[in-house]
Write a protein that holds these residues in place. Structure first.
Motif, PDB file in Angstrom:
ATOM      1  N   MET A  89       0.823  -1.205   0.000  1.00 36.31           N
ATOM      2  CA  MET A  89       0.000   0.000   0.000  1.00 36.31           C
ATOM      3  C   MET A  89       0.855   1.251   0.000  1.00 36.31           C
ATOM      4  N   MET A  90       1.970   1.243   0.734  1.00 33.37           N
ATOM      5  CA  MET A  90       2.890   2.386   0.708  1.00 33.37           C
ATOM      6  C   MET A  90       3.487   2.558  -0.678  1.00 33.37           C
ATOM      7  N   LEU A  91       3.866   1.445  -1.301  1.00 29.40           N
ATOM      8  CA  LEU A  91       4.419   1.501  -2.651  1.00 29.40           C
ATOM      9  C   LEU A  91       3.401   2.079  -3.629  1.00 29.40           C
ATOM     10  N   THR A  92       2.152   1.650  -3.511  1.00 30.67           N
ATOM     11  CA  THR A  92       1.100   2.140  -4.417  1.00 30.67           C
ATOM     12  C   THR A  92       0.849   3.628  -4.204  1.00 30.67           C
ATOM     13  N   TYR A  93       0.744   4.034  -2.945  1.00 27.99           N
ATOM     14  CA  TYR A  93       0.470   5.445  -2.638  1.00 27.99           C
ATOM     15  C   TYR A  93       1.607   6.349  -3.115  1.00 27.99           C
ATOM     16  N   ASN A  94       2.845   5.984  -2.815  1.00 24.65           N
ATOM     17  CA  ASN A  94       3.976   6.824  -3.207  1.00 24.65           C
ATOM     18  C   ASN A  94       4.203   6.804  -4.715  1.00 24.65           C
ATOM     19  N   THR A  95       3.814   5.720  -5.380  1.00 24.16           N
ATOM     20  CA  THR A  95       3.857   5.710  -6.838  1.00 24.16           C
ATOM     21  C   THR A  95       2.861   6.705  -7.408  1.00 24.16           C
ATOM     22  N   MET A  96       1.670   6.739  -6.816  1.00 23.44           N
ATOM     23  CA  MET A  96       0.651   7.682  -7.274  1.00 23.44           C
ATOM     24  C   MET A  96       1.072   9.127  -7.035  1.00 23.44           C
ATOM     25  N   MET A  97       1.764   9.378  -5.910  1.00 24.16           N
ATOM     26  CA  MET A  97       2.158  10.732  -5.550  1.00 24.16           C
ATOM     27  C   MET A  97       3.460  11.162  -6.211  1.00 24.16           C
ATOM     28  N   GLY A  98       4.070  10.307  -7.030  1.00 22.06           N
ATOM     29  CA  GLY A  98       5.288  10.674  -7.733  1.00 22.06           C
ATOM     30  C   GLY A  98       6.551  10.520  -6.926  1.00 22.06           C
ATOM     31  N   GLU A  99       6.481   9.820  -5.774  1.00 22.36           N
ATOM     32  CA  GLU A  99       7.670   9.637  -4.943  1.00 22.36           C
ATOM     33  C   GLU A  99       8.521   8.467  -5.418  1.00 22.36           C
ATOM     34  N   ILE A 100       7.937   7.573  -6.212  1.00 22.35           N
ATOM     35  CA  ILE A 100       8.637   6.390  -6.708  1.00 22.35           C
ATOM     36  C   ILE A 100       8.450   6.321  -8.217  1.00 22.35           C
ATOM     37  N   SER A 101       9.517   5.973  -8.926  1.00 18.82           N
ATOM     38  CA  SER A 101       9.458   5.870 -10.382  1.00 18.82           C
ATOM     39  C   SER A 101       9.408   4.392 -10.790  1.00 18.82           C
ATOM     40  N   PRO A 102       8.601   4.035 -11.810  1.00 24.34           N
ATOM     41  CA  PRO A 102       7.704   4.898 -12.595  1.00 24.34           C
ATOM     42  C   PRO A 102       6.497   5.321 -11.768  1.00 24.34           C
ATOM     43  N   SER A 103       6.088   6.554 -11.947  1.00 24.85           N
ATOM     44  CA  SER A 103       5.018   7.117 -11.135  1.00 24.85           C
ATOM     45  C   SER A 103       3.797   7.398 -11.997  1.00 24.85           C
ATOM     46  N   GLY A 104       2.723   7.816 -11.326  1.00 27.04           N
ATOM     47  CA  GLY A 104       1.493   8.142 -12.031  1.00 27.04           C
ATOM     48  C   GLY A 104       0.359   7.203 -11.684  1.00 27.04           C
ATOM     49  N   SER A 105      -0.826   7.559 -12.172  1.00 28.17           N
ATOM     50  CA  SER A 105      -2.018   6.769 -11.864  1.00 28.17           C
ATOM     51  C   SER A 105      -1.993   5.395 -12.528  1.00 28.17           C
TER      52      SER A 105
END
Length: 297
Positions: A250-266
Motif C-alpha cells: 500500500m505504501m508503494l502504491t500510494y507513493n507511486t501515485m504521488m510521484g515519490e517512486i518511479s515509474p510514477s502516475g495513476s
C-alpha cells in the motif's frame, strides 16, 4: 297494422357478475411490490455505481495508460499526457522486487498478528458469553473503544509510546530495547493492529456464539485488511527513514501515485492496486474453499 303491447311491471334479469380473477390480482400486487422495492433500492444502486463501480472502472482503464511528456527531443519536455501502454504497467508491477518484498513483509506480519488477535478476540468473546461476567455491556463497550479511535491517530499514539526520548514506559524496560529496530518493527506494528481490532473481532465472535453461524468472517476480514496495511507503517516511517517508501504494497502504491517512486502516475499505481486486489481475491477464495470443506467434513 302492427300493435305494440307494453307490458308493465316486468323487470329484466340483471347481468351476471363476473368474479375478479385472483391470478390477475396477485400478479398486479406482485408487480407493485417489485416496483416499490426497486424505488427503495434506487438510492443505494446509484451510490453503489458512483462510489464502487465507477472507481473500479476508472482504475482498470488507468492501468493501461501512462503519463509521458508530450514534447519530443533528447530531454523530452512539454506537459504530461496519458498514453496507452497496454500491459506494460502490469509487467512493471509484477516484476518489481520491492512489491514482492513488501508483500512478503505483510505475509509475515499476518502470520504474527492474525493468530494472536483472533485467539484474543475469541477468548474475550467466550468470556463475555459465559455467566462469569455480570456486566457484559460495559466490558463489550470497553473492548470496542480502541476500534473507535481513527487509525492514523492510534498509529501516532503508539509512535509516541515507542519513541525512546518521550516514551513513558521504555525507561523501565531493559537497556537497548528498541521497538522500531529493523528486527522488531513488524512486531510493533502487529501490536498496534491487535490493540485496535481485537475488540471489533471480539464482537463478531460474540455474535457468532449467540447466532451460531457456519463461517468465521473475522479471519477473512483480517487477511484482506492485512494486505492493505498502511497507517501504521506510514507513521512509523516518518520517524524511521530506513523503512523506505515501499515498505508495504500500500505504501508503494500510494507513493507511486504521488510521484515519490518511479515509474510514477495513476497508471502504475492502478496496476499495483489491481494486483493487490487479485491477491486478496485469491486468498478469499482459498479461505472460503477451506471453510466449505471443513463444513462438509
Amino acid at each position: 297494422m302492427v300493435t305494440v303491447t307494453e307490458t308493465r311491471g316486468a323487470t329484466s334479469a340483471p347481468a351476471p357478475r363476473i368474479p375478479a380473477d385472483p391470478t390477475r390480482r396477485r400478479r398486479f400486487g406482485t408487480r407493485r411490490e417489485g416496483l416499490t422495492g426497486w424505488l427503495f433500492m434506487t438510492p443505494f444502486a446509484v451510490l453503489f455505481v458512483l462510489v464502487f463501480l465507477v472507481p473500479i472502472i476508472v482504475s482498470i482503464r488507468s492501468s493501461f495508460f501512462a503519463q509521458v511528456p508530450a514534447g519530443g527531443g533528447l530531454y523530452g519536455g512539454g506537459e504530461l499526457v496519458d498514453t496507452f501502454v497496454g500491459l506494460e504497467n502490469f509487467v512493471t508491477a509484477a516484476t518489481n522486487g520491492a512489491f514482492w518484498t513488501g508483500m512478503g513483509r505483510v505475509v509475515l506480519y499476518a502470520a504474527l498478528q492474525i493468530p494472536v488477535m483472533i485467539l484474543l478476540a475469541l477468548g474475550l468473546a467466550l468470556l463475555l458469553d459465559s455467566f462469569i461476567v455480570r456486566r457484559p455491556t460495559l466490558f463489550r463497550l470497553s473492548f470496542f473503544l480502541p476500534y473507535a479511535v481513527p487509525g492514523i491517530i492510534a498509529a501516532m499514539m503508539w509512535l509516541y509510546l515507542y519513541t525512546p526520548e518521550v516514551s513513558p514506559f521504555l525507561p523501565f524496560l531493559p537497556e537497548g530495547t528498541d521497538f522500531m529496530a529493523p528486527g522488531t518493527i513488524l512486531f510493533s506494528m502487529a501490536n498496534m493492529t491487535t490493540w485496535t481490532y481485537t475488540g471489533y473481532n471480539m464482537l463478531i465472535f460474540l455474535s457468532a456464539l449467540q447466532a451460531v453461524p457456519r463461517d468465521l468472517y473475522a479471519v477473512l476480514l483480517s487477511i484482506i485488511g492485512t494486505i492493505q496495511l498502511f497507517n501504521e507503517p506510514v507513521v512509523l516511517q516518518a520517524a524511521n527513514s530506513w523503512m523506505g517508501k515501499d515498505f508495504t504494497p500500500m505504501m508503494l502504491t500510494y507513493n507511486t501515485m504521488m510521484g515519490e517512486i518511479s515509474p510514477s502516475g495513476s497508471g502504475p499505481a492502478s496496476a499495483y492496486s489491481l494486483l493487490m486486489a487479485l491477491i486478496a481475491g485469491v486468498l478469499a477464495i482459498v479461505y472460503a474453499l477451506l471453510q466449505r470443506r471443513k463444513g462438509d467434513a
